[in-house]
Design a protein around this motif. Structure first.
Motif, PDB file in Angstrom:
ATOM      1  N   CYS A 113       0.519  -1.244  -0.089  1.00  0.00           N
ATOM      2  CA  CYS A 113       0.211  -0.037  -0.079  1.00  0.00           C
ATOM      3  C   CYS A 113       1.052   1.330  -0.069  1.00  0.00           C
ATOM      4  O   CYS A 113       1.922   1.218   0.832  1.00  0.00           O
ATOM      5  N   SER A 114       0.444   2.267  -0.601  1.00  0.00           N
ATOM      6  CA  SER A 114       1.160   3.479  -0.835  1.00  0.00           C
ATOM      7  C   SER A 114       0.294   4.729  -0.550  1.00  0.00           C
ATOM      8  O   SER A 114       0.655   5.835  -0.647  1.00  0.00           O
ATOM      9  N   GLY A 115      -0.771   4.107   0.209  1.00  0.00           N
ATOM     10  CA  GLY A 115      -1.596   5.371   0.485  1.00  0.00           C
ATOM     11  C   GLY A 115      -1.893   6.032   1.765  1.00  0.00           C
ATOM     12  O   GLY A 115      -0.902   5.806   2.575  1.00  0.00           O
ATOM     13  N   CYS A 120      -7.235   4.656   1.576  1.00  0.00           N
ATOM     14  CA  CYS A 120      -7.107   3.103   1.573  1.00  0.00           C
ATOM     15  C   CYS A 120      -7.704   2.778   3.097  1.00  0.00           C
ATOM     16  O   CYS A 120      -7.799   3.577   4.027  1.00  0.00           O
ATOM     17  N   HIS A 133      -8.446  -0.086  -1.529  1.00  0.00           N
ATOM     18  CA  HIS A 133      -7.312   0.554  -1.811  1.00  0.00           C
ATOM     19  C   HIS A 133      -7.365   1.481  -3.021  1.00  0.00           C
ATOM     20  O   HIS A 133      -7.679   1.014  -4.128  1.00  0.00           O
ATOM     21  N   CYS A 135      -4.578   3.627  -4.069  1.00  0.00           N
ATOM     22  CA  CYS A 135      -3.070   3.978  -4.019  1.00  0.00           C
ATOM     23  C   CYS A 135      -2.569   3.389  -5.349  1.00  0.00           C
ATOM     24  O   CYS A 135      -2.874   2.728  -6.189  1.00  0.00           O
TER      25      CYS A 135
HETATM   26 ZN   LIG Z   1      -3.411   1.487  -0.546  1.00  0.00          ZN
END
Ligand SMILES: [Zn+2]
Length: 484
Positions: A113-115, A120, A133, A135
């Protein structure tokens, strides 16, 4: 596996260097569900080969130990070269999985995950509520309900017959005659890669990579005239280079051929093409043609024609050392060293070093460095460095910088800067500055600045006489005397 459902296999080098939090990403993510399996190689590294029984068998499932209270670390995987190996990607165990590998299908440094909490799920409850999600991480990029195998490795190494062959091919090919290397390069992209990526220089000449790396182009090295003649009769387009070495003959492209144009290349051990005596040919970067007698040639950037005595050449960035006949046209850019006898060069751009004879028509921002014979027509903003002989007809905004001999006819807004010899005829709005042994005839609204012992014959126009040694004959509309 069931073909109707995506099964993802995510493989890469597990990164332990830095916490995702240090670069603003979540350190923890809620476990996405039982379909998500986390596996690791337990520090052993993973190896693969054509006859190794299992890749997947080298992993240990870690899901239970990484998921705590419904949360797990925001895992990351990064690229390694083996991820592009066909032997790994097409390994019988991995072939049917949908791959989303870092640096191949996925971004390098692939995170779960990058959010943020905005985009997210951040708690197990969010996941239970079905929050998706949104992201750039893995969990946003795949179908969230499909099975996922996340395989983290410490290293991936392997070999296959294919990889071994790739290593052997350069050695193998170095023992083959060039013609066979060229043919092999048509058979297999790995062979082609060897031909195209051959190192720096070879004894036979400079090695270059063909600019058009098209898989459907069969690149051939041809050594004998009989083979070239036979090739020109084939119905497929010929892409070739003249081969070198003791068995190589000087090659001439002769008649018009079935599939035009013929493409001349220089990739490895290229030799000059001896002559073009007909046909249509495109000369690509790095090629050299010794003599052109007839036919039509396009000289691309980096291509060279040593001597042209006839035919038609389109210069698209290329260079002709000497034009002694025929017609050369600069289409985009390019240059001509020397024009003599009866050659003709048309240049909307580019440069001629010396015009000794023949005809040159220069327009745009084209430039002729020296005119010592023949005839040059200047249009647009074209320029000449020095006229020492021959004849120049200049109109428009052209500039002639120096005249030491020959004849220059200037009109329009042409400027003739420094005349010390020869004869200059100016009319229209043209202007000229003359001194020494210059002879200038001025008419209409043209302007002359005369210095030293210059001779000016007026039929109108304006003459500025500098000093007392200028000879002024005829009549001018305006005569301005300046002190010496
Ligand atoms: Zn995410």
């Amino acid at each position: 596996m069931d073909g109707s459902e995506m099964h993802y296999l995510i493989l890469g080098i597990g990164s332990t260097e830095e916490s995702p939090g240090a670069i603003g990403l979540p350190d923890q993510v809620p476990f996405p569900g039982a379909h998500f399996e986390v596996c690791a190689d337990m520090g052993n590294g993973v190896s693969f080969s054509d006859n190794h029984p299992s890749v997947l068998g080298q992993f240990t499932e870690m899901t239970d130990s990484v998921v705590v209270n419904g949360m797990m670390p925001n895992l990351t995987l990064r690229y390694t070269e083996a991820l592009t190996s066909d032997a790994l990607r097409k390994h019988h165990e991995l072939d049917l999985y949908t791959k989303f590998w870092p640096g191949v299908e996925a971004p390098d440094f692939l995170y779960l995950c990058s959010g943020t909490a905005e985009t997210c799920p951040v708690t197990p409850q969010d996941v239970a509520d079905g929050k998706p999600h949104q992201c750039d991480g893995l969990l946003a990029q795949i179908d969230a309900s499909s099975p996922v195998l996340w395989l983290a490795c410490t290293s991936i190494t392997g070999t296959s017959y294919g990889d071994l062959l790739t290593e052997l091919i350069p050695q193998f090919m170095s023992h083959l005659p060039l013609e066979d290397r060229g043919r092999l390069s048509q058979v297999d992209k790995r062979h082609r890669a060897v031909v195209e990526n051959a190192p720096g220089n070879s004894p036979a000449g400079k090695i270059r990579v063909p600019r058009e790396k098209r898989a459907d182009v069969g690149l051939r090295t041809i050594y004998t005239q009989s083979e070239l003649d036979a090739s020109l009769k084939e119905s497929s387009v010929l892409h070739f280079q003249p081969g070198g070495g003791s068995k190589a003959e000087p090659l001439t492209v002769t008649a018009f051929h079935k599939a035009s144009p013929v493409h001349l290349f220089a990739w490895t051990d290229a030799q000059p093409l001896a002559a073009v005596e007909g046909g249509i040919l495109t000369a690509h970067e790095g090629t050299v043609i010794t003599t052109m007698k007839s036919g039509s040639v396009t000289l691309q950037k980096g291509a060279t024609l040593m001597r042209m005595v006839g035919g038609d050449v389109q210069i698209e960035g290329g260079f002709i050392a000497k034009v002694s006949g025929g017609k050369a046209t600069v289409r985009t850019d390019g240059s001509v060293g020397e024009v003599d006898v009866i050659g003709e060069v048309v240049l909307p751009a580019g440069e001629i070093t010396v015009l000794r004879g023949g005809v040159a028509s220069a327009a745009g921002n084209a430039r002729i460095i020296t005119v010592s014979g023949g005839r040059a027509d200047l249009l647009g903003s074209a320029s000449i460095g020095t006229v020492a002989g021959g004849r120049v007809d200049a109109v428009g905004a052209a500039v002639v910088e120096n005249v030491t001999g020959g004849k220059v006819y200037a009109e329009g807004g042409v400027r003739v800067d420094n005349v010390t010899g020869g004869k200059v005829y100016v009319k229209g709005q043209a202007s000229v500055t003359a001194s020494g042994a210059a002879y200038v005839r001025v008419s209409e609204q043209a302007t002359v600045h005369a210095y030293g012992t210059a001779t000016v014959h007026g039929q109108g126009g304006t003459v500025h006489v500098h000093g007392t040694d200028v000879t002024l004959t005829g009549r001018v509309d305006s005569e301005v005397r300046h002190p010496a």
